[in-house]
Design a protein around this motif. Structure first.
Motif, mmCIF file in Angstrom:
data_model
loop_
_atom_site.group_PDB
_atom_site.id
_atom_site.type_symbol
_atom_site.label_atom_id
_atom_site.label_comp_id
_atom_site.label_asym_id
_atom_site.label_seq_id
_atom_site.Cartn_x
_atom_site.Cartn_y
_atom_site.Cartn_z
ATOM 1 N N GLU A 1 0.418 11.952 -2.399
ATOM 2 C CA GLU A 1 -0.606 13.661 -2.660
ATOM 3 C C GLU A 1 0.101 13.990 -3.986
ATOM 4 O O GLU A 1 1.137 14.124 -4.338
ATOM 5 C CB GLU A 1 -0.670 14.129 -1.421
ATOM 6 N N TRP B 1 0.397 -0.897 -9.858
ATOM 7 C CA TRP B 1 -0.224 -0.239 -8.281
ATOM 8 C C TRP B 1 -1.326 0.489 -9.117
ATOM 9 O O TRP B 1 -1.362 0.705 -10.521
ATOM 10 C CB TRP B 1 0.731 1.294 -8.433
ATOM 11 N N THR C 1 0.913 -1.511 0.333
ATOM 12 C CA THR C 1 -0.139 -0.410 -0.086
ATOM 13 C C THR C 1 0.905 0.818 0.156
ATOM 14 O O THR C 1 2.240 1.089 0.645
ATOM 15 C CB THR C 1 -1.136 -0.594 1.786
ATOM 16 N N THR D 1 0.144 6.041 -0.212
ATOM 17 C CA THR D 1 -0.482 8.010 0.095
ATOM 18 C C THR D 1 0.216 8.365 -0.554
ATOM 19 O O THR D 1 1.187 8.931 -0.382
ATOM 20 C CB THR D 1 -0.926 7.229 0.815
ATOM 21 N N LYS E 1 -3.236 0.438 -4.480
ATOM 22 C CA LYS E 1 -2.792 -0.477 -3.683
ATOM 23 C C LYS E 1 -1.429 -1.088 -4.599
ATOM 24 O O LYS E 1 -1.963 -1.534 -6.264
ATOM 25 C CB LYS E 1 -4.225 -1.667 -3.533
ATOM 26 N N THR F 1 -5.348 12.743 -3.245
ATOM 27 C CA THR F 1 -4.979 12.271 -2.688
ATOM 28 C C THR F 1 -5.062 10.531 -3.139
ATOM 29 O O THR F 1 -6.287 10.422 -3.103
ATOM 30 C CB THR F 1 -5.243 12.241 -1.332
ATOM 31 N N GLU F 2 -4.222 10.170 -3.083
ATOM 32 C CA GLU F 2 -4.759 8.578 -3.677
ATOM 33 C C GLU F 2 -4.114 7.375 -2.981
ATOM 34 O O GLU F 2 -3.091 7.080 -2.852
ATOM 35 C CB GLU F 2 -4.422 8.183 -4.932
ATOM 36 N N ASN F 3 -5.126 6.466 -2.350
ATOM 37 C CA ASN F 3 -4.332 5.244 -1.427
ATOM 38 C C ASN F 3 -4.114 4.072 -2.958
ATOM 39 O O ASN F 3 -5.136 3.911 -3.101
ATOM 40 C CB ASN F 3 -5.635 4.735 -0.723
ATOM 41 N N SER G 1 -8.903 3.752 -2.953
ATOM 42 C CA SER G 1 -9.938 4.964 -2.868
ATOM 43 C C SER G 1 -9.237 6.293 -3.267
ATOM 44 O O SER G 1 -7.703 6.433 -3.310
ATOM 45 C CB SER G 1 -10.363 5.330 -1.449
ATOM 46 N N SER G 2 -10.123 8.098 -3.565
ATOM 47 C CA SER G 2 -9.082 8.884 -3.582
ATOM 48 C C SER G 2 -10.326 10.177 -2.835
ATOM 49 O O SER G 2 -11.183 10.106 -2.918
ATOM 50 C CB SER G 2 -8.359 9.418 -4.919
#
Length: 284
Positions: free
Chosen positions: A208, A244, A204, A206, A238, A234-236, A248-249
């Motif tokens: 920006e 990648w 994972t 995160t 995986k 902001t992109e989370n 969620s974002s």
């Protein structure tokens, strides 16, 4: 523009009436030495001899030659290899691994599983999610499927399709199918300014992405002129299927710089620029 954005067109930039630099008055210079008063504070000094001028020019030439020799990076006449971090390395030289070569649905793919790869993925995904393709159902599905974790694609599309309703599209000046009216060019382009990894652990990350964007309709009768926006995504991410993907974002406004004094271009100029200048593949 991106997921969760209200697709607004921003506020009008504040008018600026900066005065020009420098004054309009004349400057008088007093030269040293006495003599007759010529209205400027004294007589002019004698012109330097040609021998003095030649000496000055000679010194300047020698200095330039010395600087050029020093910049060669060594006494053997060969410059240092920038790839090895020698003296030849320039502050603006490209660094890091080579940008990705793969593409999925026209979007760069195949990123490294490290901090640099996560930043590259997040930047390119921000570009895709802020493109005009998001306003058409078919291309929107392709973009969402390419950049997101497959586990959330169906539910995400189930929320997005109703959001891009005919009434919403009409509000931004588009037809129900997401196309622009005849004679107008719809523009929606996101340009990443910088990226920052705020978390990275295992599968994972995160990231920006600070962005500026263009959005609006270009054309002689447009009531939605093309304006700029500033926002941070902001992109989370995986690690899914050896790449990648967005889990969620979210998005927030700014940071927004002060608007400059550039003259606004005509609608035709803006349309021609967006059609004529392609976007970039972002990789660090």
């Amino acid at each position: 523009m991106s997921l969760g954005d209200d697709h607004g067109y921003g506020s009008e930039p504040a008018d600026r009436t900066d005065e020009g630099f420098g004054g309009m008055g004349q400057t008088r210079t007093r030269l040293p030495g006495g003599g007759d008063n010529d209205g400027y504070g004294g007589a002019r000094r004698p012109v330097r001899s040609s021998r003095s001028l030649i000496m000055v020019v000679g010194v300047v030439v020698l200095l330039i030659a010395a600087i050029a020799f020093a910049n060669q990076g060594g006494g053997d006449g060969t410059s240092a290899d920038p790839a090895k971090g020698g003296p030849g390395t320039q502050p603006t030289a490209a660094t890091g691994v080579k940008p990705v070569k793969g593409k999925a649905g026209g979007i760069p793919s195949g990123y490294a599983k490290d901090e640099q790869g996560a930043q590259s993925a997040a930047a390119n995904y921000a570009v895709a999610l802020g493109s005009d393709g998001m306003f058409k159902k078919g291309t929107r599905r392709d973009i969402v499927q390419t950049v997101h974790d497959p586990a959330i694609v169906d539910s995400l599309l189930g929320n997005l399709d109703p959001a891009y309703s005919p009434s919403f599209l009409a509000n931004v000046g588009l037809k129900p199918d997401g196309t622009a009216p005849t004679g107008l060019t719809f523009i929606s382009r996101t340009v990443p300014v910088g990226t920052k990894v705020t978390a990275l652990k295992g599968d994972t990350a995160t990231v920006e992405v600070w962005c500026t964007g263009l959005v609006g309709l270009a054309g002689p009768d447009s009531t939605k002129p093309v304006t700029e926006t500033w926002f941070t995504m902001t992109e989370n991410l995986k690690w899914v299927g050896h790449d990648w993907k967005i889990g969620s974002s979210s998005q927030r406004e700014g940071p927004t710089p002060v608007s400059g004094d550039n003259r606004a271009s005509s609608a035709d100029e803006i349309a021609a620029a967006v059609q004529g200048y392609g976007g970039f593949t972002y990789a660090r």
